[in-house]
Motif scaffolding. Structure first.
Motif, PDB file in Angstrom:
ATOM      1  N   HIS A  18       0.831  -1.199   0.000  1.00 42.22           N
ATOM      2  CA  HIS A  18       0.000   0.000   0.000  1.00 42.22           C
ATOM      3  C   HIS A  18       0.871   1.257   0.000  1.00 42.22           C
ATOM      4  CE1 HIS A  18      -3.316  -2.683   0.556  1.00 42.22           C
ATOM      5  NE2 HIS A  18      -4.178  -1.683   0.634  1.00 42.22           N
ATOM      6  N   VAL A  19       1.846   1.280  -0.897  1.00 41.93           N
ATOM      7  CA  VAL A  19       2.663   2.491  -1.093  1.00 41.93           C
ATOM      8  C   VAL A  19       1.799   3.559  -1.761  1.00 41.93           C
ATOM      9  CG1 VAL A  19       4.603   3.421  -2.411  1.00 41.93           C
ATOM     10  CG2 VAL A  19       4.870   1.274  -1.158  1.00 41.93           C
ATOM     11  N   VAL A  20       1.056   3.146  -2.775  1.00 40.52           N
ATOM     12  CA  VAL A  20       0.085   4.025  -3.443  1.00 40.52           C
ATOM     13  C   VAL A  20      -1.279   3.684  -2.860  1.00 40.52           C
ATOM     14  CG1 VAL A  20      -0.971   4.586  -5.666  1.00 40.52           C
ATOM     15  CG2 VAL A  20       1.507   4.236  -5.509  1.00 40.52           C
ATOM     16  N   PRO A  38       7.161  14.922  -2.260  1.00 40.72           N
ATOM     17  CA  PRO A  38       8.371  14.606  -1.508  1.00 40.72           C
ATOM     18  C   PRO A  38       8.961  13.248  -1.886  1.00 40.72           C
ATOM     19  CG  PRO A  38       6.516  15.124  -0.046  1.00 40.72           C
ATOM     20  CD  PRO A  38       5.967  15.041  -1.419  1.00 40.72           C
ATOM     21  N   ASN A  39      10.219  13.034  -1.511  1.00 39.19           N
ATOM     22  CA  ASN A  39      10.859  11.730  -1.712  1.00 39.19           C
ATOM     23  C   ASN A  39      10.027  10.642  -1.053  1.00 39.19           C
ATOM     24  OD1 ASN A  39      13.817  13.476  -1.311  1.00 39.19           O
ATOM     25  ND2 ASN A  39      13.403  12.300  -3.124  1.00 39.19           N
ATOM     26  N   GLY A  40       9.894   9.541  -1.750  1.00 39.39           N
ATOM     27  CA  GLY A  40       9.208   8.387  -1.176  1.00 39.39           C
ATOM     28  C   GLY A  40       7.693   8.491  -1.166  1.00 39.39           C
ATOM     29  N   ALA A  41       7.128   9.507  -1.810  1.00 34.26           N
ATOM     30  CA  ALA A  41       5.668   9.694  -1.804  1.00 34.26           C
ATOM     31  C   ALA A  41       4.948   8.620  -2.621  1.00 34.26           C
ATOM     32  CB  ALA A  41       5.320  11.072  -2.348  1.00 34.26           C
ATOM     33  N   GLY A  42       5.681   7.971  -3.527  1.00 30.60           N
ATOM     34  CA  GLY A  42       5.063   6.934  -4.352  1.00 30.60           C
ATOM     35  C   GLY A  42       4.889   7.335  -5.808  1.00 30.60           C
ATOM     36  N   LYS A  43       5.570   8.402  -6.228  1.00 28.26           N
ATOM     37  CA  LYS A  43       5.394   8.930  -7.591  1.00 28.26           C
ATOM     38  C   LYS A  43       5.794   7.891  -8.645  1.00 28.26           C
ATOM     39  CE  LYS A  43       8.259  12.371  -6.771  1.00 28.26           C
ATOM     40  NZ  LYS A  43       8.653  12.091  -5.359  1.00 28.26           N
ATOM     41  N   SER A  44       7.016   7.367  -8.502  1.00 33.40           N
ATOM     42  CA  SER A  44       7.480   6.371  -9.478  1.00 33.40           C
ATOM     43  C   SER A  44       6.633   5.105  -9.407  1.00 33.40           C
ATOM     44  CB  SER A  44       8.947   6.010  -9.224  1.00 33.40           C
ATOM     45  OG  SER A  44       9.750   7.152  -9.376  1.00 33.40           O
ATOM     46  N   THR A  45       6.175   4.773  -8.219  1.00 35.32           N
ATOM     47  CA  THR A  45       5.359   3.564  -8.052  1.00 35.32           C
ATOM     48  C   THR A  45       4.045   3.687  -8.820  1.00 35.32           C
ATOM     49  OG1 THR A  45       6.382   3.298  -5.879  1.00 35.32           O
ATOM     50  CG2 THR A  45       4.446   1.963  -6.328  1.00 35.32           C
ATOM     51  N   VAL A  46       3.474   4.882  -8.871  1.00 37.43           N
ATOM     52  CA  VAL A  46       2.245   5.085  -9.663  1.00 37.43           C
ATOM     53  C   VAL A  46       2.500   4.691 -11.119  1.00 37.43           C
ATOM     54  CG1 VAL A  46       0.704   6.848 -10.619  1.00 37.43           C
ATOM     55  CG2 VAL A  46       1.248   6.877  -8.184  1.00 37.43           C
ATOM     56  N   GLU A 192       8.648  14.068 -11.662  1.00 37.49           N
ATOM     57  CA  GLU A 192       9.856  14.906 -11.619  1.00 37.49           C
ATOM     58  C   GLU A 192      10.248  15.333 -10.212  1.00 37.49           C
ATOM     59  OE1 GLU A 192      12.538  15.393 -14.544  1.00 37.49           O
ATOM     60  OE2 GLU A 192      12.483  16.531 -12.688  1.00 37.49           O
ATOM     61  N   GLN A 193      11.550  15.243  -9.957  1.00 41.08           N
ATOM     62  CA  GLN A 193      12.136  15.774  -8.720  1.00 41.08           C
ATOM     63  C   GLN A 193      12.339  17.281  -8.821  1.00 41.08           C
ATOM     64  OE1 GLN A 193      13.166  14.661  -5.848  1.00 41.08           O
ATOM     65  NE2 GLN A 193      13.457  12.453  -5.988  1.00 41.08           N
ATOM     66  N   ASN A 194      12.672  17.737 -10.034  1.00 40.38           N
ATOM     67  CA  ASN A 194      12.855  19.182 -10.247  1.00 40.38           C
ATOM     68  C   ASN A 194      11.474  19.817 -10.368  1.00 40.38           C
ATOM     69  OD1 ASN A 194      15.707  19.280 -10.301  1.00 40.38           O
ATOM     70  ND2 ASN A 194      15.693  18.406 -12.357  1.00 40.38           N
TER      71      ASN A 194
HETATM   72  N1  ATP Z   1      11.550  -2.205  -5.060  1.00 41.92           N
HETATM   73  C1  ATP Z   1      10.997  -1.760  -3.924  1.00 41.92           C
HETATM   74  N2  ATP Z   1      10.691  -2.617  -2.925  1.00 41.92           N
HETATM   75  C2  ATP Z   1      10.112  -2.193  -1.776  1.00 41.92           C
HETATM   76  N3  ATP Z   1       9.794  -0.889  -1.534  1.00 41.92           N
HETATM   77  C3  ATP Z   1      10.084   0.004  -2.496  1.00 41.92           C
HETATM   78  C4  ATP Z   1      10.689  -0.381  -3.745  1.00 41.92           C
HETATM   79  N4  ATP Z   1      10.840   0.734  -4.496  1.00 41.92           N
HETATM   80  C5  ATP Z   1      10.351   1.754  -3.776  1.00 41.92           C
HETATM   81  N5  ATP Z   1       9.896   1.323  -2.583  1.00 41.92           N
HETATM   82  C6  ATP Z   1       9.303   2.139  -1.522  1.00 41.92           C
HETATM   83  O1  ATP Z   1       8.096   2.701  -1.993  1.00 41.92           O
HETATM   84  C7  ATP Z   1       7.958   4.037  -1.526  1.00 41.92           C
HETATM   85  C8  ATP Z   1       7.689   4.953  -2.697  1.00 41.92           C
HETATM   86  O2  ATP Z   1       8.790   4.897  -3.581  1.00 41.92           O
HETATM   87  P1  ATP Z   1       8.769   5.698  -4.963  1.00 41.92           P
HETATM   88  O3  ATP Z   1      10.058   5.402  -5.658  1.00 41.92           O
HETATM   89  O4  ATP Z   1       7.504   5.459  -5.698  1.00 41.92           O
HETATM   90  O5  ATP Z   1       8.751   7.196  -4.429  1.00 41.92           O
HETATM   91  P2  ATP Z   1       8.966   8.534  -5.218  1.00 41.92           P
HETATM   92  O6  ATP Z   1       7.868   9.453  -4.808  1.00 41.92           O
HETATM   93  O7  ATP Z   1       9.119   8.272  -6.684  1.00 41.92           O
HETATM   94  O8  ATP Z   1      10.315   9.008  -4.558  1.00 41.92           O
HETATM   95  P3  ATP Z   1      11.622   9.722  -5.141  1.00 41.92           P
HETATM   96  O9  ATP Z   1      11.196  11.098  -5.493  1.00 41.92           O
HETATM   97  O10 ATP Z   1      12.541   9.693  -3.965  1.00 41.92           O
HETATM   98  O11 ATP Z   1      12.086   8.894  -6.298  1.00 41.92           O
HETATM   99  C9  ATP Z   1       9.223   4.355  -0.749  1.00 41.92           C
HETATM  100  O12 ATP Z   1       8.957   4.217   0.618  1.00 41.92           O
HETATM  101  C10 ATP Z   1      10.204   3.316  -1.198  1.00 41.92           C
HETATM  102  O13 ATP Z   1      11.101   2.984  -0.178  1.00 41.92           O
END
Ligand code: ATP
Length: 239
Positions: A18-20, A38-46, A192-194
């Motif tokens: 449940h990251v997203v 912010p970092n770790g918000a789940g952007k890339s995971t989406v 984007e981070q920027n």
């Molecule tokens: N392969 C993985 N296995 C387990 N947890 C992960 C994995 N990749 C990312 N996460 C976790 O999922 C959460 C969201 O990560 P994500 O990369 O989507 O964030 P983000 O918003 O893109 O961050 P950033 O801007 O730092 O790249 C973070 O807590 C990260 O630690």
């Protein structure tokens, strides 16, 4: 109708599933949408959930009328969705032109026409067509990764942190190119981070915080919002 729609998306990684936590997002044809936060918000995971690299726990992802969540990579591609990952997105041992050929390897008869169309849009690739991927600069490599994606003629081009690791000058150049890619029936969704720079080129933006959309709206409105700058973007003024 939206080119791209995410509704109620939930998912993540293994035990951390449940990251997203329930994301809705739309992109219209020709629109450039950015996802910041912010970092770790789940952007890339989406993006990974939308692309089928991870299986969503819940939610619907559509390109036009076609549902793509949990679909095979071939079905996602056929629907018109292509994700350019942040890293390992070109073949270092292949030339620029050979890298582009990977974008049509399933349908080689399309190669020449599509390569020429990509060269028209990204002329730097034409000038370096015989150069090996590993000898390109960071910004040139990102252009090549986008070129490979464009070979599939996507309706939705998703970019995961395209300017990561680039100098400010290289990032500005890449942003200008990305702005041009969102046109006609092609939507671009960019993580984007920027954030402040991304907001200056995007049409609309989503601010993701802890797996949820905290704010969405016109990019110019979000860039001008003091709370957003203070809370998520370090309080700097947009350029
Ligand atoms: N392969 C993985 N296995 C387990 N947890 C992960 C994995 N990749 C990312 N996460 C976790 O999922 C959460 C969201 O990560 P994500 O990369 O989507 O964030 P983000 O918003 O893109 O961050 P950033 O801007 O730092 O790249 C973070 O807590 C990260 O630690």
């Amino acid at each position: 109708m939206s080119a791209f729609s995410i509704e109620g998306l939930v998912g993540g990684y293994g035990a951390a599933d449940h990251v997203v936590k329930g994301v809705d997002l739309q992109a219209a044809p020709g629109e450039l949408v950015c996802i910041i936060g912010p970092n770790g918000a789940g952007k890339s995971t989406v993006l990974k959930l939308a692309a089928g690299l991870l299986s969503p726990k819940a939610g619907r992802v559509t390109v036009g009328e076609t549902a793509i969540a949990n679909a095979s990579p071939q079905a996602v591609l056929a629907a018109g969705f292509v994700l350019v990952p942040q890293e390992k997105n070109v073949f270092g041992g292949l030339s620029v032109e050979e890298n582009l050929a990977m974008g049509t390897h399933m349908r080689p008869a399309l190669f020449k026409a599509r390569r020429d169309a990509v060269f028209d849009r990204l002329p730097l690739l034409a000038a370096r067509r015989r150069q090996l991927g590993k000898t390109l600069s960071g910004g040139q490599r990102q252009l090549l990764a986008m070129g490979i994606a464009l070979m599939a003629e996507p309706k939705v081009l998703a970019l995961d942190e395209p300017t990561a690791g680039l100098s400010p000058v290289a990032a500005d150049g890449l942003f200008a190119t990305i702005r041009g890619l969102a046109s006609g029936d092609v939507a671009v969704v960019m993580v984007e981070q920027n954030a402040l720079e991304a907001l200056t080129i995007a049409d609309r933006a989503y601010v993701l915080v802890d797996g949820r959309v905290a704010r969405e709206g016109r990019a110019s409105d979000i860039a001008a919002d003091d709370d957003i700058r203070r809370l998520f973007l370090g309080g700097r003024k947009a350029a």
